[in-house]
Design a protein around this motif. Structure first.
Motif, mmCIF file in Angstrom:
data_model
loop_
_atom_site.group_PDB
_atom_site.id
_atom_site.type_symbol
_atom_site.label_atom_id
_atom_site.label_comp_id
_atom_site.label_asym_id
_atom_site.label_seq_id
_atom_site.Cartn_x
_atom_site.Cartn_y
_atom_site.Cartn_z
ATOM 1 N N PRO A 130 0.779 -1.236 0.000
ATOM 2 C CA PRO A 130 0.000 0.000 0.000
ATOM 3 C C PRO A 130 0.815 1.294 0.000
ATOM 4 C CG PRO A 130 -0.928 -1.552 1.572
ATOM 5 C CD PRO A 130 0.374 -2.119 1.105
ATOM 6 N N TRP A 131 2.045 1.265 0.494
ATOM 7 C CA TRP A 131 2.842 2.493 0.604
ATOM 8 C C TRP A 131 4.063 2.464 -0.307
ATOM 9 C CZ3 TRP A 131 1.487 6.779 3.515
ATOM 10 C CH2 TRP A 131 0.320 6.636 4.271
ATOM 11 N N SER A 132 4.025 1.676 -1.377
ATOM 12 C CA SER A 132 5.185 1.593 -2.277
ATOM 13 C C SER A 132 5.493 2.938 -2.932
ATOM 14 C CB SER A 132 4.956 0.523 -3.343
ATOM 15 O OG SER A 132 3.825 0.844 -4.131
ATOM 16 N N ASP A 133 4.525 3.830 -2.961
ATOM 17 C CA ASP A 133 4.730 5.154 -3.552
ATOM 18 C C ASP A 133 5.451 6.116 -2.612
ATOM 19 O OD1 ASP A 133 2.477 5.223 -1.839
ATOM 20 O OD2 ASP A 133 1.645 6.953 -2.890
ATOM 21 N N ARG A 134 5.761 5.665 -1.390
ATOM 22 C CA ARG A 134 6.417 6.519 -0.390
ATOM 23 C C ARG A 134 7.697 5.844 0.123
ATOM 24 N NH1 ARG A 134 2.542 9.829 2.286
ATOM 25 N NH2 ARG A 134 4.319 10.794 3.311
ATOM 26 N N PRO A 135 8.761 5.795 -0.681
ATOM 27 C CA PRO A 135 9.967 5.038 -0.331
ATOM 28 C C PRO A 135 10.708 5.532 0.911
ATOM 29 C CG PRO A 135 10.340 6.336 -2.306
ATOM 30 C CD PRO A 135 8.877 6.458 -1.974
ATOM 31 N N THR A 136 10.385 6.714 1.418
ATOM 32 C CA THR A 136 11.071 7.203 2.616
ATOM 33 C C THR A 136 10.439 6.695 3.912
ATOM 34 O OG1 THR A 136 9.743 9.222 2.601
ATOM 35 C CG2 THR A 136 11.886 9.297 1.460
ATOM 36 N N ILE A 137 9.273 6.076 3.828
ATOM 37 C CA ILE A 137 8.607 5.521 5.015
ATOM 38 C C ILE A 137 9.116 4.105 5.224
ATOM 39 C CG2 ILE A 137 6.379 4.836 5.985
ATOM 40 C CD1 ILE A 137 5.114 7.114 4.386
ATOM 41 N N TRP A 138 9.435 3.741 6.461
ATOM 42 C CA TRP A 138 10.071 2.444 6.723
ATOM 43 C C TRP A 138 9.231 1.270 6.278
ATOM 44 C CZ3 TRP A 138 8.107 -1.373 9.845
ATOM 45 C CH2 TRP A 138 7.157 -1.010 10.800
ATOM 46 N N TRP A 139 7.922 1.407 6.243
ATOM 47 C CA TRP A 139 7.067 0.279 5.857
ATOM 48 C C TRP A 139 6.684 0.328 4.370
ATOM 49 C CZ3 TRP A 139 4.723 3.798 9.491
ATOM 50 C CH2 TRP A 139 3.807 4.661 8.932
ATOM 51 N N HIS A 140 7.382 1.096 3.572
ATOM 52 C CA HIS A 140 7.011 1.268 2.162
ATOM 53 C C HIS A 140 7.024 -0.043 1.380
ATOM 54 C CE1 HIS A 140 11.381 1.177 1.603
ATOM 55 N NE2 HIS A 140 11.124 0.841 0.353
ATOM 56 N N ASP A 141 7.802 -1.029 1.850
ATOM 57 C CA ASP A 141 7.852 -2.297 1.114
ATOM 58 C C ASP A 141 7.052 -3.412 1.802
ATOM 59 O OD1 ASP A 141 9.573 -2.511 3.269
ATOM 60 O OD2 ASP A 141 11.178 -3.478 2.138
ATOM 61 N N PHE A 142 6.297 -3.081 2.840
ATOM 62 C CA PHE A 142 5.432 -4.057 3.516
ATOM 63 C C PHE A 142 4.239 -4.381 2.631
ATOM 64 C CE2 PHE A 142 5.365 -4.852 8.307
ATOM 65 C CZ PHE A 142 6.743 -4.919 8.407
ATOM 66 N N LYS A 143 3.988 -5.661 2.469
ATOM 67 C CA LYS A 143 2.796 -6.111 1.759
ATOM 68 C C LYS A 143 1.665 -6.299 2.773
ATOM 69 C CE LYS A 143 5.563 -8.733 -1.514
ATOM 70 N NZ LYS A 143 5.901 -10.078 -1.979
ATOM 71 N N VAL A 144 0.467 -6.444 2.284
ATOM 72 C CA VAL A 144 -0.678 -6.697 3.164
ATOM 73 C C VAL A 144 -0.462 -7.985 3.955
ATOM 74 C CG1 VAL A 144 -3.163 -7.206 3.210
ATOM 75 C CG2 VAL A 144 -2.292 -5.320 1.795
ATOM 76 N N VAL A 145 0.095 -9.008 3.331
ATOM 77 C CA VAL A 145 0.366 -10.256 4.047
ATOM 78 C C VAL A 145 1.375 -10.028 5.170
ATOM 79 C CG1 VAL A 145 2.185 -11.118 2.502
ATOM 80 C CG2 VAL A 145 0.769 -12.731 3.795
ATOM 81 N N ASP A 146 2.385 -9.184 4.930
ATOM 82 C CA ASP A 146 3.362 -8.850 5.974
ATOM 83 C C ASP A 146 2.670 -8.155 7.146
ATOM 84 O OD1 ASP A 146 5.461 -9.777 4.299
ATOM 85 O OD2 ASP A 146 5.668 -7.790 3.389
ATOM 86 N N MET A 147 1.721 -7.290 6.822
ATOM 87 C CA MET A 147 0.971 -6.582 7.859
ATOM 88 C C MET A 147 0.236 -7.571 8.748
ATOM 89 S SD MET A 147 -2.444 -4.243 7.519
ATOM 90 C CE MET A 147 -3.395 -5.714 7.145
ATOM 91 N N PHE A 148 -0.448 -8.545 8.151
ATOM 92 C CA PHE A 148 -1.189 -9.512 8.964
ATOM 93 C C PHE A 148 -0.246 -10.377 9.800
ATOM 94 C CE2 PHE A 148 -4.956 -8.654 6.257
ATOM 95 C CZ PHE A 148 -5.853 -8.431 7.287
ATOM 96 N N GLN A 149 0.906 -10.726 9.270
ATOM 97 C CA GLN A 149 1.891 -11.464 10.063
ATOM 98 C C GLN A 149 2.338 -10.627 11.252
ATOM 99 O OE1 GLN A 149 4.803 -12.317 7.023
ATOM 100 N NE2 GLN A 149 3.924 -14.324 6.599
ATOM 101 N N GLN A 150 2.582 -9.351 11.030
ATOM 102 C CA GLN A 150 2.982 -8.436 12.099
ATOM 103 C C GLN A 150 1.892 -8.328 13.154
ATOM 104 O OE1 GLN A 150 5.916 -6.785 12.453
ATOM 105 N NE2 GLN A 150 5.267 -5.723 14.298
ATOM 106 N N ILE A 151 0.663 -8.135 12.719
ATOM 107 C CA ILE A 151 -0.451 -7.991 13.657
ATOM 108 C C ILE A 151 -0.606 -9.248 14.509
ATOM 109 C CG2 ILE A 151 -2.983 -7.855 13.834
ATOM 110 C CD1 ILE A 151 -2.910 -5.968 11.384
ATOM 111 N N ILE A 152 -0.672 -10.397 13.879
ATOM 112 C CA ILE A 152 -0.894 -11.648 14.620
ATOM 113 C C ILE A 152 0.252 -11.906 15.593
ATOM 114 C CG2 ILE A 152 -1.044 -14.162 14.405
ATOM 115 C CD1 ILE A 152 -2.673 -13.625 11.794
ATOM 116 N N GLY A 153 1.471 -11.725 15.145
ATOM 117 C CA GLY A 153 2.613 -11.930 16.024
ATOM 118 C C GLY A 153 2.595 -11.001 17.217
ATOM 119 N N GLU A 154 2.342 -9.733 16.964
ATOM 120 C CA GLU A 154 2.333 -8.753 18.049
ATOM 121 C C GLU A 154 1.168 -8.986 19.007
ATOM 122 O OE1 GLU A 154 2.626 -3.971 18.823
ATOM 123 O OE2 GLU A 154 3.245 -4.764 16.888
#
Length: 185
Positions: A130-154
């Protein structure tokens, strides 16, 4: 089991166990810290809910978080964009006790928003960044699947912390006997 079903089941299991652990805590137990450098149950619970809201609403959908959109920040008298990331020991120590039933209502709204978003995803949507258009943000290369992995783990990490803090305060018998087992239908 399909990934979508796995995510939904994991989120439902976590929330069921969380509510079971915190349901009868006192204001004092919610605010108690084992040391000045430790988080309280209340702070941890608030942080868990805020982070899920931030990831799903702001990160994945690029829209205002429910915290702000629905006025939850006003109900608790807290800032709109604060999730607890980077809080100092002083901020954690001065975090005022929140009304548990209202906090759990916010949690239900967040989880409903998460599951509604999840339901609308296609298999291809999990690969979107979702944020690939903002390369200066640390999560710019996070995919939606990465987000769900992060949420569940946390969420499960913090659930264990909450249960542990309750156990420290109340002793071995404080944790519900079903903690760690699947909820029964």
């Amino acid at each position: 089991m399909a990934p979508k079903q796995f995510i939904e089941d994991s989120l439902n299991r976590e929330y069921h166990l969380l509510v079971e652990v915190v349901q009868n805590l006192t204001v004092e137990e919610l605010a108690w810290q084992p040391s000045p450098q430790s988080n309280s149950i209340g702070w941890t619970l608030w942080h868990m809910l805020r982070v899920e809201d931030m990831w799903v609403q702001f990160f994945a959908q690029r829209q205002p978080e429910l915290w702000e959109r629905d006025g939850w920040h006003e109900k608790f008298g807290l800032p709109t964009r604060d999730t607890g990331f980077g809080h100092t020991t002083e901020q954690v120590a001065n975090f005022h006790a929140l009304n548990l039933p209202t906090l759990l209502q916010y949690g239900e709204a967040v989880r409903f928003g998460t599951l509604t978003y999840l339901e609308g995803l296609s298999s291809a949507d999990f690969e979107v960044t979702p944020w690939s258009d903002r390369p200066t943000i640390w999560w710019h290369d996070f995919k939606v699947v990465d987000m769900f992995q992060q949420i569940i783990g946390e969420l499960f990490q913090h659930l264990g912390q909450v249960a542990y803090l309750k156990g420290i305060q109340r002793g071995f018998g404080a944790i519900p006997p079903t903690f760690g087992t699947p909820p029964r239908s």
